[in-house]
Design an enzyme around this catalytic site. Structure first.
Site, PDB file in Angstrom:
ATOM      1  N   TYR A 139       0.845  -1.191   0.000  1.00 46.15           N
ATOM      2  CA  TYR A 139       0.000   0.000   0.000  1.00 46.15           C
ATOM      3  C   TYR A 139       0.883   1.246   0.000  1.00 46.15           C
ATOM      4  O   TYR A 139       1.855   1.327   0.759  1.00 46.15           O
ATOM      5  CB  TYR A 139      -0.923   0.032   1.224  1.00 46.15           C
ATOM      6  N   GLN A 191     -10.622   0.057   1.247  1.00 45.87           N
ATOM      7  CA  GLN A 191     -11.061  -0.757   0.108  1.00 45.87           C
ATOM      8  C   GLN A 191      -9.877  -1.412  -0.610  1.00 45.87           C
ATOM      9  O   GLN A 191      -9.998  -2.543  -1.111  1.00 45.87           O
ATOM     10  CB  GLN A 191     -11.941   0.052  -0.866  1.00 45.87           C
ATOM     11  N   ASN A 239      -3.138   5.729   6.329  1.00 43.65           N
ATOM     12  CA  ASN A 239      -3.852   6.520   7.333  1.00 43.65           C
ATOM     13  C   ASN A 239      -4.622   5.604   8.295  1.00 43.65           C
ATOM     14  O   ASN A 239      -4.435   4.383   8.297  1.00 43.65           O
ATOM     15  CB  ASN A 239      -4.782   7.528   6.644  1.00 43.65           C
ATOM     16  N   SER A 264       6.630   8.745  14.205  1.00 47.11           N
ATOM     17  CA  SER A 264       8.055   8.495  14.059  1.00 47.11           C
ATOM     18  C   SER A 264       8.862   9.200  15.158  1.00 47.11           C
ATOM     19  O   SER A 264       8.390  10.166  15.751  1.00 47.11           O
ATOM     20  CB  SER A 264       8.446   9.021  12.684  1.00 47.11           C
ATOM     21  N   GLN A 279      13.429  15.021  11.827  1.00 42.14           N
ATOM     22  CA  GLN A 279      12.415  14.125  12.374  1.00 42.14           C
ATOM     23  C   GLN A 279      11.117  14.891  12.634  1.00 42.14           C
ATOM     24  O   GLN A 279      10.026  14.437  12.280  1.00 42.14           O
ATOM     25  CB  GLN A 279      12.934  13.511  13.682  1.00 42.14           C
ATOM     26  N   HIS A 323       8.242  15.632   9.971  1.00 44.66           N
ATOM     27  CA  HIS A 323       7.336  14.598   9.432  1.00 44.66           C
ATOM     28  C   HIS A 323       5.888  14.937   9.745  1.00 44.66           C
ATOM     29  O   HIS A 323       5.047  15.005   8.858  1.00 44.66           O
ATOM     30  CB  HIS A 323       7.690  13.211   9.979  1.00 44.66           C
ATOM     31  N   GLU A 343      13.016   4.421  17.399  1.00 48.55           N
ATOM     32  CA  GLU A 343      12.989   3.982  16.003  1.00 48.55           C
ATOM     33  C   GLU A 343      14.335   4.296  15.326  1.00 48.55           C
ATOM     34  O   GLU A 343      14.939   3.424  14.709  1.00 48.55           O
ATOM     35  CB  GLU A 343      11.853   4.725  15.299  1.00 48.55           C
ATOM     36  N   HIS A 344      14.761   5.558  15.440  1.00 48.04           N
ATOM     37  CA  HIS A 344      16.043   5.995  14.862  1.00 48.04           C
ATOM     38  C   HIS A 344      16.975   6.440  15.989  1.00 48.04           C
ATOM     39  O   HIS A 344      16.532   7.123  16.914  1.00 48.04           O
ATOM     40  CB  HIS A 344      15.859   7.202  13.937  1.00 48.04           C
ATOM     41  N   ASP A 404      17.030   7.294   5.290  1.00 51.46           N
ATOM     42  CA  ASP A 404      15.658   7.381   4.771  1.00 51.46           C
ATOM     43  C   ASP A 404      15.608   7.123   3.277  1.00 51.46           C
ATOM     44  O   ASP A 404      14.597   6.645   2.752  1.00 51.46           O
ATOM     45  CB  ASP A 404      15.087   8.786   5.025  1.00 51.46           C
ATOM     46  N   GLU A 426       0.802 -37.231  28.302  1.00 47.79           N
ATOM     47  CA  GLU A 426      -0.137 -36.169  27.939  1.00 47.79           C
ATOM     48  C   GLU A 426      -1.510 -36.728  27.560  1.00 47.79           C
ATOM     49  O   GLU A 426      -2.403 -35.975  27.174  1.00 47.79           O
ATOM     50  CB  GLU A 426       0.444 -35.308  26.807  1.00 47.79           C
ATOM     51  N   HIS A 470      -1.226 -40.416  19.220  1.00 52.81           N
ATOM     52  CA  HIS A 470       0.146 -39.956  19.025  1.00 52.81           C
ATOM     53  C   HIS A 470       1.120 -41.086  19.387  1.00 52.81           C
ATOM     54  O   HIS A 470       2.017 -41.415  18.608  1.00 52.81           O
ATOM     55  CB  HIS A 470       0.439 -38.746  19.923  1.00 52.81           C
TER      56      HIS A 470
END
Lengths: 430, 430
Positions: B130, B191, B214, B237, B259, B262, B327-328, B361, B415, B420
């Protein structure tokens, strides 16, 4: 039981129905679980005492009583049959060996442009293992969940197991001790998952939760996901057995029933290119059912979800198998390696006549926690990779920055991210 | 902006508040998304035409018009600045090299007990990527999502990108072509995720869905999880910059703002052992904000979520960093490798003075899709591992079955799983 033949016109419709069969009848318990998690977050240990007394029918004197003591573990081990302890140790050694062999290497690339790039693997700090209580308390699952974590290098492995009516399962404790579990809590259900994810005064929070459980446990894992990592949420178990004409029908039948005896939602499917074997196995299943203690469960599973698929040849069997993407795959054929090379999607494969799937459930070495319900198309069994994470890294020299920086500036500007571009440009002297 | 000093008494309370700060303000859209998914499952292509016309403000003539044609892709590439196409190619080559180097080896263990054990890696068959439309349509994200899939060996990579008002982003198409995307659909939102997971008459279903989006896209991924695999659902981020006294405050400030630009929920944190640098960076951030086109966003992020933490030494900085699990992570210090060795939890690390995070990046090679919101404690960045799955396998000889079978029988009986046990015992001649 469903019988289909690829040479018959209704095959594709019947096979599609088999693929889409919904076997998972897990109840929706979202709201109840959300309430339990909220209670544990608000009240901490007090919530655990309250919920344990309500759901497990015993009342811990205090939070201290929730933790299984060293003395209890030692007493449990001493109470077990020594032959079973030896068998558990044999299994644990083999599982350790296989999972240690999975451990990946760090990566370092020395780029002639003037950069060093790398990828480093680290173990997760702390992991929670859930072990169901009651009838489904399987020591083998303790080994299969805890050993990969320890093999990966996880320092802290906290196990939660419910003890209905206050009763501990000695072999489960023995397995936990052998597997290297570092703390054992007698807490079950959604409250155990909440305590592991959020922590209480007594229980430090963990970073990842693994292990099977009932609908409450599965939903609790779903709800704490993001706060901590979780393993996949297992559906009903299944096996596909591909067998040729030369196989012993009684063995094939018992392998199918070993899957079917797990629970009524389990699914056992035989695919064969031999009409004679198909007939003989169908009869052998009925014969074997008469002698099995769990015949009611296994018979219901076979009647409701079992299938025998007759194909033109083994190549066609491989194609059907890939569409089923089974959790377990037995290849009872003359050339199992060649057939295995033809198949792309299966959680675990068991090759040849000396390999009933149950060997893999207990002792062979690979994990028995495997992707169910056709998820082997994209998912894998439990492994050390579930308890490791990666950090990539970059270290340019000045030349490396100059070699790649200008194109990064162009791309950052094209995306409208000016500070990104400037953070590079100002180091290029621009 | 939050300022804390480890030598001051309020530090621990302030730092805990920073750790618990909820930056993710994603709206809950569960019901709306469930409705969209149900519509796509029921109506297929017709639902996609209806929803596209409603949400993206253009009306495809038929389902055929949803697929971007070869001619459109070629026209888009031809319309791009050749310098940008060259930069994209440069980035793609480096990303390919790094991700191919990640490819793991199959495992085979020849066990002297008389078994062969193994683990085989296979690519997933089909993956959906996506790509958000509008202002957040980043060609770099196309490369970072699609190249690892192709490097892993995924044969089919279907990309969905919304085209609000029917407008295609040429550089996004050029990136898709370069990354080896095999089909492009101009469909967005929940969708698109529903179509990828369930398929329609026009779009074959995939096995895994990846890529940012989103709130609707994130919720749709949550809802199709299990039917298909998904990547992690990214939160806002963040970056942690650890800098010593010798660093240029203007560079540190620009790295923090890269950063912050963003979005308003992004977080930039400086940790330093130098009070003078802390002061100078605080001033430099204010200065730089005056000159940035995205100053409103970056300024809001810095004011709301930014932080400067003053520590006694770099060792203490490493300890705080592990609690943040960013993250970074930029290490602007004299000995970055030594400091990196002290730190366990970070998505990606950027070592030394020639390594602004923005290099990673776009172009350095490692992935820019990384674990956010402290999940680097247990999660990793996107890699070829996200597009591969494992099948373990076991092939015993008769001697191997006899070596391990009896202990497996004992454990199965303990068991209560009789079938088995029998499936093994009957092959042992018992």
């Amino acid at each position: 039981m469903i019988r289909l033949d690829t040479r018959e016109p209704g095959f594709e419709a019947g096979f599609s129905a088999l693929l889409d069969m919904a076997r998972d009848t897990t109840a929706r318990v979202d709201a109840a679980v959300a309430g339990i998690i909220a209670q544990v977050r608000q009240e901490g240990d007090a919530a655990l005492l309250d919920l344990t007394s309500r759901f497990d029918r015993w009342t811990p004197a205090s939070a201290v009583a929730l933790r299984v003591t060293e003395a209890e573990i030692e007493a449990a081990v001493a109470a077990c049959d020594p032959a079973l302890i030896a068998a558990l140790d044999h299994a644990a050694r083999r599982i350790e060996t296989f999972h240690r062999a999975q451990l990946p290497q760090d990566l370092q690339l020395d780029d002639p442009a003037g950069l060093t790039l790398g990828m480093r693997w680290n173990a997760i700090d702390a992991v929670g293992i859930y072990v169901p209580g009651g009838k489904a308390a399987y020591p083998s699952s303790v080994l299969m969940n805890a050993i990969p974590a320890r093999a990966a290098g996880v320092a802290r492995v906290a196990m939660c197991v419910p003890t209905p009516d206050g009763v501990l399962n000695p072999l489960v404790l023995a397995a936990a001790r052998r597997a290297g579990v570092t703390e054992i809590w007698r807490i079950g259900g959604a409250q155990a998952i909440a305590a592991l994810a959020w922590g209480t005064a007594s229980i430090a929070p963990v970073d990842r939760v693994a292990g099977p459980g009932n609908a409450y446990v599965a939903e609790a894992k779903r709800q704490v996901f993001g706060r901590v990592g979780i393993d996949s949420i297992a559906g009903p178990s299944e096996v596909v057995v591909i067998a040729d004409a030369a196989q012993d029908p009684a063995r094939v039948a018992m392998d199918l029933l070993a899957q079917a005896e797990h629970d009524e939602s389990a699914q056992a499917i035989l695919i064969t290119d031999s009409a004679a074997l198909a007939e003989a196995v169908a009869r052998a299943v009925e014969d074997a059912l008469k002698t099995l203690p769990r015949a009611a469960i296994a018979g219901e599973s076979w009647a409701r979800n079992g299938a025998i698929l007759l194909t033109r040849d083994l190549d066609e069997a491989a194609t059907l198998c890939d569409r089923l993407a089974p959790e377990h795959l037995e290849l009872l054929v003359a050339e199992p390696r060649a057939l295995f090379a033809r198949i792309r999607h299966a959680g675990a494969a068991f090759l040849g006549g000396f390999c009933p799937e149950a060997l893999g459930d207990y002792i062979a070495g690979p994990n028995h926690v495997l992707p169910t319900g056709r998820t082997a198309r994209f998912a894998s069994g439990l492994s050390v990779f579930d308890f490791l994470k990666r950090t990539t890294w970059i270290e340019p020299e000045e030349a490396g920055l100059h070699a790649i920086g200008p194109d990064a500036v162009l791309l950052a500007e094209a995306e409208g991210l000016t500070a990104h571009a400037r953070s590079i440009a100002m180091r290029l002297g621009q």
